[in-house]
Design an enzyme around this catalytic site. Sequence first.
Site, PDB file in Angstrom:
ATOM      1  N   HIS A 106      -8.296  -4.851   0.128  1.00 51.27           N
ATOM      2  CA  HIS A 106      -6.978  -4.234   0.288  1.00 51.27           C
ATOM      3  C   HIS A 106      -6.265  -4.755   1.530  1.00 51.27           C
ATOM      4  CE1 HIS A 106      -3.978  -1.178  -0.573  1.00 51.27           C
ATOM      5  NE2 HIS A 106      -4.048  -0.739   0.671  1.00 51.27           N
ATOM      6  N   ASP A 107      -7.009  -5.017   2.586  1.00 55.00           N
ATOM      7  CA  ASP A 107      -6.409  -5.536   3.817  1.00 55.00           C
ATOM      8  C   ASP A 107      -5.794  -6.923   3.636  1.00 55.00           C
ATOM      9  OD1 ASP A 107      -6.706  -3.394   5.445  1.00 55.00           O
ATOM     10  OD2 ASP A 107      -8.365  -4.186   6.627  1.00 55.00           O
ATOM     11  N   ARG A 162     -11.739   7.025   9.614  1.00 53.66           N
ATOM     12  CA  ARG A 162     -11.383   5.608   9.659  1.00 53.66           C
ATOM     13  C   ARG A 162     -12.531   4.739   9.143  1.00 53.66           C
ATOM     14  NH1 ARG A 162      -7.024   2.260   9.509  1.00 53.66           N
ATOM     15  NH2 ARG A 162      -7.232   0.490  10.919  1.00 53.66           N
ATOM     16  N   ASP A 218      -9.279  -6.399  -4.084  1.00 49.19           N
ATOM     17  CA  ASP A 218      -8.847  -5.067  -3.660  1.00 49.19           C
ATOM     18  C   ASP A 218      -9.551  -3.999  -4.499  1.00 49.19           C
ATOM     19  OD1 ASP A 218      -7.491  -2.799  -2.823  1.00 49.19           O
ATOM     20  OD2 ASP A 218      -5.491  -3.632  -3.119  1.00 49.19           O
ATOM     21  N   SER A 230       0.838  -1.189   0.000  1.00 50.99           N
ATOM     22  CA  SER A 230       0.000   0.000   0.000  1.00 50.99           C
ATOM     23  C   SER A 230       0.884   1.254   0.000  1.00 50.99           C
ATOM     24  CB  SER A 230      -0.940  -0.033   1.212  1.00 50.99           C
ATOM     25  OG  SER A 230      -1.914   0.977   1.146  1.00 50.99           O
TER      26      SER A 230
END
Length: 337
Positions: free
Chosen positions: A316-317, A198, A287, A132
């Site tokens: 993405h994680d 967040r 992702d 990332s």
Amino acid sequence: MKYFHYNQPFPLENGQSLPELTIAYHTYGTLQADSKVVWICHALTANSEVADWWKGVVGQGCVINPDKYFIVCANILGSCYGTTGPLSINPATGQPYYHQFPLITIRDMVQAHILLRRHLGINKIHLLMGGSMGGYQAMEWNVLEKEVIERLFLLATSPTESAWGIAIHATQRLAIEADSTWQEGSPQAGQKGLKAARAIGMLTYRNYGIMVQKQTDTDTEKLDDYRAASYINYQGDKLVKRFNAYSYWFLTKAMDTHHLGRGRGGDVEKILQQLQQKTLLIGISSDILCPLEEQRHMKAHLPNATLVEIDSAYGHDGFMVEAEKISQCLSAWLDEQ
């Protein structure tokens, strides 16, 4: 944690400078003349303690093992984990920078880490790796010091920040700026906004499939207190307890600046073609933040790149969650070198 203090002005890409610089960092293993150095660049809200947040990839018994490599991870400029950032004291005023912290870029972060590399006496980096935003740093560093970097490992990343990514970051900053405390000069300013930022981020780190799979309620009679809502609230509260709104605001600004072609003619593909190092790329099938098309674009223009596409529901994680799959790919690729 160790600290490197640079007691000279540190020039920034925007023409300003910091009067001095502190970099917090961790090392693992022992640096010797024949050591193979692995330098790990971390992502947005991580810190330099890489063996703690990347379990299964870095540490004893892992593919990046301190018995085999000398491992370095440094906290990025602008963060709140020990390196100079908005909460640091401005020597000119004797007060924290807060809103007066200057605009920083990915390139500035890398220039700071180059100072640390020289301070540590490291002349070659056997493997530079990051996922990332960490991948942004690794690519920028490779352009700046081609002769120092021997191999690259890049996960869920891209050679420029996309319009999609910039739009997400702008939305997150709007959430922080909408917090009535944001203009206050205190470490606690903007905390509610940070929680909302967040929450926005979590919707891009994950995706529809994994959210439905993991957060769907089994109680069909509910009218409130849904599991997915609780999860988002929990993730926001969790970040607020360990991070800072000023750093989040400035670091998302820094991510927006990521463009390998800036100041180099603007042609990203031409820049990629100049990077001769053997490179392992990993993309995550689900992702939506740095989608596979970005890694496929890099594979098409990097002369010595291998692309592995990992099938994962975690979005993405996945670059953090899928430690076992990532380790297997990395280990096999390193064995080939």
